[in-house]
Design an enzyme around this catalytic site. Structure first.
Site, PDB file in Angstrom:
ATOM      1  CG  ASN A  30       8.223  -1.812   0.616  1.00 38.35           C
ATOM      2  OD1 ASN A  30       7.441  -1.700   1.907  1.00 38.35           O
ATOM      3  ND2 ASN A  30       8.863  -0.496   0.350  1.00 38.35           N
ATOM      4  CE1 TYR A  58       8.768   5.239   3.249  1.00 37.61           C
ATOM      5  CE2 TYR A  58       7.166   7.202   3.072  1.00 37.61           C
ATOM      6  CZ  TYR A  58       7.609   5.656   3.548  1.00 37.61           C
ATOM      7  OH  TYR A  58       7.110   5.294   4.740  1.00 37.61           O
ATOM      8  NE  ARG A  94       9.537   6.585   8.925  1.00 40.97           N
ATOM      9  CZ  ARG A  94       8.784   6.086   7.968  1.00 40.97           C
ATOM     10  NH1 ARG A  94       8.951   5.199   7.079  1.00 40.97           N
ATOM     11  NH2 ARG A  94       7.891   7.103   7.624  1.00 40.97           N
ATOM     12  N   PRO A 131       0.665  -1.316  -0.028  1.00 40.98           N
ATOM     13  CG  PRO A 131      -0.040  -1.248   2.048  1.00 40.98           C
ATOM     14  CD  PRO A 131       0.626  -1.928   1.052  1.00 40.98           C
ATOM     15  CG  ASN A 132      -0.109   4.477   1.117  1.00 38.42           C
ATOM     16  OD1 ASN A 132      -1.311   4.857   0.526  1.00 38.42           O
ATOM     17  ND2 ASN A 132      -0.399   3.682   2.422  1.00 38.42           N
ATOM     18  CG  HIS A 191      10.764  -2.007   5.419  1.00 43.88           C
ATOM     19  ND1 HIS A 191       9.531  -2.148   5.040  1.00 43.88           N
ATOM     20  CD2 HIS A 191      11.176  -3.395   5.803  1.00 43.88           C
ATOM     21  CE1 HIS A 191       8.778  -3.157   5.451  1.00 43.88           C
ATOM     22  NE2 HIS A 191       9.693  -4.079   6.031  1.00 43.88           N
ATOM     23  CB  ILE A 192      12.282   2.975   0.714  1.00 46.00           C
ATOM     24  CG1 ILE A 192      11.673   2.397  -0.483  1.00 46.00           C
ATOM     25  CG2 ILE A 192      13.015   4.351   0.321  1.00 46.00           C
ATOM     26  CD1 ILE A 192      10.439   2.524  -1.004  1.00 46.00           C
ATOM     27  NE  ARG A 248       3.722   6.521   1.721  1.00 41.65           N
ATOM     28  CZ  ARG A 248       4.225   5.483   1.995  1.00 41.65           C
ATOM     29  NH1 ARG A 248       4.457   4.609   1.434  1.00 41.65           N
ATOM     30  NH2 ARG A 248       3.787   5.095   3.397  1.00 41.65           N
ATOM     31  CD  GLU A 288      10.292  -7.385   6.234  1.00 42.37           C
ATOM     32  OE1 GLU A 288      10.388  -8.249   6.753  1.00 42.37           O
ATOM     33  OE2 GLU A 288       9.744  -6.244   7.108  1.00 42.37           O
ATOM     34  CB  ALA A 328       1.126   0.614   6.473  1.00 39.74           C
TER      35      ALA A 328
HETATM   36  C1  DQA Z   1       8.174   1.366   4.172  1.00 38.10           C
HETATM   37  C2  DQA Z   1       8.185   1.483   5.752  1.00 38.10           C
HETATM   38  C3  DQA Z   1       6.669   1.241   6.215  1.00 38.10           C
HETATM   39  O1  DQA Z   1       6.516   1.696   7.800  1.00 38.10           O
HETATM   40  C4  DQA Z   1       5.671   2.466   5.591  1.00 38.10           C
HETATM   41  O2  DQA Z   1       4.314   2.257   6.038  1.00 38.10           O
HETATM   42  C5  DQA Z   1       5.802   2.223   4.194  1.00 38.10           C
HETATM   43  C6  DQA Z   1       6.997   2.026   3.470  1.00 38.10           C
HETATM   44  C7  DQA Z   1       9.298   1.708   3.484  1.00 38.10           C
HETATM   45  O3  DQA Z   1       9.504   1.030   2.357  1.00 38.10           O
HETATM   46  O4  DQA Z   1      10.209   2.290   4.132  1.00 38.10           O
HETATM   47  O5  DQA Z   1       4.783   2.308   3.678  1.00 38.10           O
HETATM   48  O6  DQA Z   1       7.683   0.084   3.953  1.00 38.10           O
END
Ligand code: DQA
Length: 150
Positions: free
Chosen positions: A79, A23, A112, A10-11, A105-106, A18, A103, A82
């Site tokens: 990825n 990011y 955080r 998502p997102n 994460h950027i 964003r 897995e 959330a």
């Molecule tokens: C994320 C980190 C997550 O906490 C966040 O909700 C994202 C992006 C990252 O790539 O850093 O949507 O997965």
């Protein structure tokens, strides 16, 4: 030549616009191009899927597991956005499908908010790449290839 699935949750379709301070400026299309390049350098192909819907991601992981067993897919660079921090169902899908997942994460989720420090996906993952910006996708592809073709 084998195929790697690059799965974004998502997102992540909003990358580039964003929270660029967190990011970066690269778009999802840029990330997917980077992944194709990283895989091609290692002689592999990439398929990309992004969804904002948990069930679509679960279906994709189950299908990926079947394709891994059929020898058509190396595994998944994932990825989960959330859903990382909320989804027992994604954890169960990875375990149930027996699909190798790296897995990624950027951002450095551990630097955080506290609610980002726990991942339901990590215990089911073959490896984790965190905090290298979008370059982490390249590292994740390289790691997945090493783990699965060793
Ligand atoms: C994320 C980190 C997550 O906490 C966040 O909700 C994202 C992006 C990252 O790539 O850093 O949507 O997965």
């Amino acid at each position: 030549m084998a195929t790697i699935l690059v799965l974004n949750g998502p997102n992540l379709n909003l990358l580039g616009q964003r929270e660029p301070a967190v990011y970066g400026a690269a778009t999802l299309a840029d990330v997917e191009a980077l992944c194709r390049d990283a895989a091609a350098r290692l002689g592999h192909a990439v398929e990309c899927l992004q969804s904002n819907h948990e069930g679509v991601l679960i279906d994709a992981l189950q299908a990926a597991g079947r394709r891994v067993k059929a020898g058509e897919l190396l595994g998944v660079v994932f990825n989960p956005g959330a859903f990382t921090h909320t989804s027992v169902a994604l954890h169960d899908a990875i375990k149930g499908a027996e699909v190798p997942v790296v897995e990624i994460h950027i951002s450095n989720v551990h630097a955080r908010e506290a609610f980002r420090h726990h991942s339901y996906v990590s215990p089911a993952a073959a490896g984790i790449v965190v905090g290298f910006g979008v370059d982490g996708y390249r590292l994740a592809i390289e790691g997945l290839v090493r783990k699965t073709t060793g």
